[in-house]
Design a protein around this motif. Structure first.
Motif, mmCIF file in Angstrom:
data_model
loop_
_atom_site.group_PDB
_atom_site.id
_atom_site.type_symbol
_atom_site.label_atom_id
_atom_site.label_comp_id
_atom_site.label_asym_id
_atom_site.label_seq_id
_atom_site.Cartn_x
_atom_site.Cartn_y
_atom_site.Cartn_z
ATOM 1 N N VAL A 61 81.592 6.555 12.228
ATOM 2 C CA VAL A 61 81.590 7.617 13.241
ATOM 3 C C VAL A 61 81.501 6.963 14.621
ATOM 4 C CG1 VAL A 61 80.598 9.824 13.961
ATOM 5 C CG2 VAL A 61 80.304 9.037 11.603
ATOM 6 N N PRO A 62 82.595 6.397 15.115
ATOM 7 C CA PRO A 62 82.558 5.742 16.429
ATOM 8 C C PRO A 62 82.231 6.729 17.541
ATOM 9 C CG PRO A 62 84.816 6.001 15.667
ATOM 10 C CD PRO A 62 83.939 6.359 14.509
ATOM 11 N N GLY A 63 81.435 6.275 18.488
ATOM 12 C CA GLY A 63 81.049 7.114 19.620
ATOM 13 C C GLY A 63 79.728 7.816 19.453
ATOM 14 N N LEU A 64 79.185 7.857 18.230
ATOM 15 C CA LEU A 64 77.926 8.554 17.974
ATOM 16 C C LEU A 64 76.775 7.548 17.917
ATOM 17 C CD1 LEU A 64 76.431 11.196 17.305
ATOM 18 C CD2 LEU A 64 76.930 10.745 14.881
ATOM 19 N N LYS A 65 75.719 7.814 18.710
ATOM 20 C CA LYS A 65 74.558 6.923 18.762
ATOM 21 C C LYS A 65 73.278 7.748 18.761
ATOM 22 C CE LYS A 65 77.062 3.444 21.476
ATOM 23 N NZ LYS A 65 77.096 2.662 22.738
ATOM 24 N N PHE A 66 72.215 7.167 18.224
ATOM 25 C CA PHE A 66 70.885 7.771 18.238
ATOM 26 C C PHE A 66 69.883 6.741 18.742
ATOM 27 C CE2 PHE A 66 73.199 9.926 14.855
ATOM 28 C CZ PHE A 66 72.966 11.254 15.125
ATOM 29 N N ASN A 67 68.832 7.227 19.392
ATOM 30 C CA ASN A 67 67.764 6.314 19.805
ATOM 31 C C ASN A 67 66.422 7.034 19.801
ATOM 32 O OD1 ASN A 67 68.625 7.665 22.458
ATOM 33 N ND2 ASN A 67 66.772 6.572 23.082
ATOM 34 N N VAL A 68 65.362 6.264 19.644
ATOM 35 C CA VAL A 68 64.006 6.787 19.692
ATOM 36 C C VAL A 68 63.124 5.696 20.282
ATOM 37 C CG1 VAL A 68 63.490 6.022 17.327
ATOM 38 C CG2 VAL A 68 62.153 7.874 18.354
ATOM 39 N N TYR A 69 62.103 6.097 21.042
ATOM 40 C CA TYR A 69 61.214 5.091 21.630
ATOM 41 C C TYR A 69 59.806 5.649 21.805
ATOM 42 C CZ TYR A 69 61.576 7.577 26.117
ATOM 43 O OH TYR A 69 61.513 8.533 27.103
ATOM 44 N N THR A 122 70.335 11.462 21.496
ATOM 45 C CA THR A 122 71.596 11.241 20.802
ATOM 46 C C THR A 122 72.729 11.416 21.794
ATOM 47 O OG1 THR A 122 72.992 11.936 18.939
ATOM 48 C CG2 THR A 122 71.802 13.663 20.101
ATOM 49 N N SER A 123 73.798 10.669 21.597
ATOM 50 C CA SER A 123 74.964 10.795 22.474
ATOM 51 C C SER A 123 76.230 10.650 21.645
ATOM 52 C CB SER A 123 74.936 9.735 23.575
ATOM 53 O OG SER A 123 75.053 8.439 23.032
ATOM 54 N N TYR A 124 77.287 11.282 22.144
ATOM 55 C CA TYR A 124 78.579 11.180 21.477
ATOM 56 C C TYR A 124 79.669 11.073 22.530
ATOM 57 C CZ TYR A 124 82.681 12.118 18.640
ATOM 58 O OH TYR A 124 83.908 12.027 18.038
ATOM 59 N N ALA A 125 80.546 10.094 22.376
ATOM 60 C CA ALA A 125 81.686 9.913 23.253
ATOM 61 C C ALA A 125 82.956 10.205 22.462
ATOM 62 C CB ALA A 125 81.730 8.499 23.805
ATOM 63 N N ILE A 126 83.732 11.173 22.912
ATOM 64 C CA ILE A 126 84.975 11.546 22.230
ATOM 65 C C ILE A 126 85.964 10.391 22.315
ATOM 66 C CG2 ILE A 126 86.906 13.175 22.220
ATOM 67 C CD1 ILE A 126 84.982 15.295 23.272
ATOM 68 N N GLN A 127 86.558 10.036 21.199
ATOM 69 C CA GLN A 127 87.348 8.818 21.099
ATOM 70 C C GLN A 127 88.832 8.992 21.391
ATOM 71 O OE1 GLN A 127 85.586 5.703 20.188
ATOM 72 N NE2 GLN A 127 84.111 7.207 20.955
ATOM 73 N N SER A 128 89.357 10.198 21.288
ATOM 74 C CA SER A 128 90.796 10.384 21.471
ATOM 75 C C SER A 128 91.074 11.822 21.882
ATOM 76 C CB SER A 128 91.554 10.042 20.181
ATOM 77 O OG SER A 128 91.127 10.886 19.115
ATOM 78 N N GLY A 129 92.352 12.090 22.214
ATOM 79 C CA GLY A 129 92.752 13.434 22.571
ATOM 80 C C GLY A 129 92.580 13.704 24.056
ATOM 81 N N PRO A 130 92.831 14.936 24.482
ATOM 82 C CA PRO A 130 92.772 15.281 25.909
ATOM 83 C C PRO A 130 91.383 15.131 26.511
ATOM 84 C CG PRO A 130 93.018 17.247 24.549
ATOM 85 C CD PRO A 130 93.239 16.076 23.654
ATOM 86 N N LEU A 131 90.331 15.162 25.705
ATOM 87 C CA LEU A 131 88.964 15.008 26.199
ATOM 88 C C LEU A 131 88.414 13.604 25.933
ATOM 89 C CD1 LEU A 131 87.388 18.441 25.205
ATOM 90 C CD2 LEU A 131 88.173 17.702 27.467
ATOM 91 N N LYS A 132 89.293 12.649 25.729
ATOM 92 C CA LYS A 132 88.864 11.276 25.471
ATOM 93 C C LYS A 132 87.925 10.786 26.572
ATOM 94 C CE LYS A 132 90.569 6.596 24.618
ATOM 95 N NZ LYS A 132 91.765 5.729 24.496
ATOM 96 N N ALA A 133 86.868 10.101 26.162
ATOM 97 C CA ALA A 133 85.828 9.537 27.040
ATOM 98 C C ALA A 133 84.826 10.570 27.527
ATOM 99 C CB ALA A 133 86.431 8.791 28.219
ATOM 100 N N THR A 134 84.970 11.825 27.126
ATOM 101 C CA THR A 134 83.932 12.812 27.412
ATOM 102 C C THR A 134 82.661 12.440 26.651
ATOM 103 O OG1 THR A 134 85.459 14.619 27.830
ATOM 104 C CG2 THR A 134 83.262 15.223 27.067
#
Length: 465
Positions: A369-377, A419-431
């Motif tokens: 799942v490229p573009g999806l990240k999670f973090n906790v601190y 959590t964050s997600y970056a869209i990888q392709s399409g018209p909203l790429k890099a959102t």
């Protein structure tokens, strides 16, 4: 800089780990040579090199104070209190950049229009706005507003660029901050020189800041002080990469009649993330008073040391931070001039404070799942002692909760998950879509108080030309 026993222990652990794993990250020395190409020689021209685009950001925040603490706002001329605050703003940037003209000296320009539309205009919700929502003198939200965020002219010779006007600038002391619907920017003159392969120089003189949530320019003031203003900020420094695995940064700044501040930062990488990679980071600031001492007497040494371990999708980071001084480690308001590892919702920068953070992150690209990240601190600060403070810049005795002289053995802790997600392709790429939840708990006189916050930020880039 006097390192504590815990910091020395972290350095020792770093050395031991370095010998335990294969050195796949190159440790080769990087010789300093002239840059192989000249950016100006490749200039496309004022029109041919132009671009027009920008971003639009939906910025939402919901906060709640607890343990009896409240936000204050006015309604019908009377002060009222409430535990909740909500801010919701749509910020849009339209940025035009020309190309550089051809020839020995290239000329270009950059202009950016900033616009904000307030989606929650309730006086009770925004609580006066602060640096989140622009509000008028009565506390009512300004529903829609615009300004020139950037407006400058650039001159370039070879790989050296001089910029005059309203601009972005990034260093360990003076840095544009972009954690709201719109970012800040600075008014002045700066230069950036990249004439060498692994060594670059930066400097600037600025006299005004364009705040994140204001239409007009303002004088610089400190983040934690009592509102004192300064007329000029001067900074100079360099970035140097002596080894392929080591990057360093050195900067100095004179904030007129406030302080002289010096910064050193270093990041070292070792190993291979597919087995085990080690990243060690050091950030150090020295701050001393200068001129008419509007911020009082200052003699402050503050540093952070971080140790990060990465194995494939997983990373675990330990960070220790320490303030040596009877005042806050302070920095310029409307800047991100604090590169300390434990600068979170709280900056963990109170007088004589020590803090420790443990952070975990996972990159789901390793699991398809490229573009999806999670973090906790989790971070904890202790040992805050302002009883020896003898100035007036941070409150008179007994006047407010943030008066340093009331801080004796204060402590606090912060927990966060995101959590964050970056869209990888399409018209909203890099959102990018980013959601975070933070809880901060504090003892009676610690200035940040007891608060919970949820943020949801969506940023959409777009190109027109």
């Amino acid at each position: 800089m006097k390192l504590s026993s815990k910091a020395l222990l972290a350095l020792a652990i770093s050395s031991i780990t370095a010998t335990a794993y294969a050195d796949t990250q190159s440790q080769d020395f990087v010789p300093t040579t002239l840059a192989g190409t000249s950016a100006q020689s490749e200039a496309k021209g004022f029109i041919d090199g132009q671009s027009l685009g920008g971003t639009t950001r939906n910025w939402f925040s919901s906060e709640k104070k607890f343990r009896g603490q409240r936000f204050t706002y006015e309604k019908h001329g009377q002060a009222r209190t409430d535990a909740n605050r909500t801010n919701w703003v749509q910020g849009t940037i339209l940025n035009y950049s020309s190309g550089f003209t051809q020839g020995t000296v290239g000329v270009a320009t950059e202009v950016a229009a900033y616009n904000a539309v307030v989606l929650d205009r309730s006086k009770r919700d925004i609580k006066g706005g602060s640096n989140r929502t622009l509000a008028d003198s009565d506390g009512d939200a300004v529903g829609q507003w615009s300004k020139l965020g950037l407006a400058n002219v650039k001159f370039r010779v070879s790989n050296t660029t001089l910029t005059a006007g309203r601009q972005n600038f990034s260093s360990g002391i003076v840095d544009t901050i972009g954690n709201r619907a719109l970012p800040s920017s600075f008014e002045g003159v700066s230069f950036n020189s990249e004439e060498f392969s692994n060594l670059s120089f930066q400097g600037g003189i600025f006299d005004r800041v364009s705040p994140r949530t204001e239409q007009s320019l303002s004088k610089f003031r400190s983040e934690y002080g009592n509102g004192q203003e300064t007329d000029k900020v001067k900074t100079l420094g360099f970035n140097y990469q002596p080894f392929k695995s080591l990057k360093t940064s050195v900067f100095a700044a004179n904030v007129e009649d406030f302080w002289n501040q010096y910064y050193f930062g270093a990041t070292h990488e070792l190993g291979d993330a597919q087995t085990l990679a080690l990243t060690t980071g050091l950030n150090y600031y020295k701050t001393t008073d200068t001129g008419s001492k509007k911020m009082g007497n200052i003699d402050n040494d503050t540093y952070s040391l971080s140790l990060g371990l990465t194995h494939q999708a997983h990373s675990l980071t330990f960070s220790y931070q320490e303030v040596n001084g009877d005042e806050y480690f302070d920095y310029l308001h409307e800047t991100n001039g604090i590169y300390l590892a434990n600068s979170l919702t709280s900056d963990f920068n109170s007088p004589n404070e020590k803090s420790f953070q443990v952070a975990y992150a996972i990159n789901m690209a390793e699991y398809g799942v490229p573009g999806l990240k999670f973090n906790v601190y989790s971070a904890r600060g202790w040992g805050i002692d302002g009883t020896h403070y003898n100035g007036t810049a941070y409150g008179e005795a007994g006047a407010s909760r943030s008066d340093l002289r009331l801080m004796d053995g204060e402590k606090h802790q912060e927990y966060g998950v995101g959590t964050s997600y970056a869209i990888q392709s399409g018209p909203l790429k890099a959102t990018t879509i980013r959601g975070t939840y933070v809880t901060h708990r504090a003892s009676a006189q610690q200035a940040d108080g007891n608060i919970k916050e949820f943020r949801l930020v969506t940023t959409i880039p777009f190109n027109i030309l």
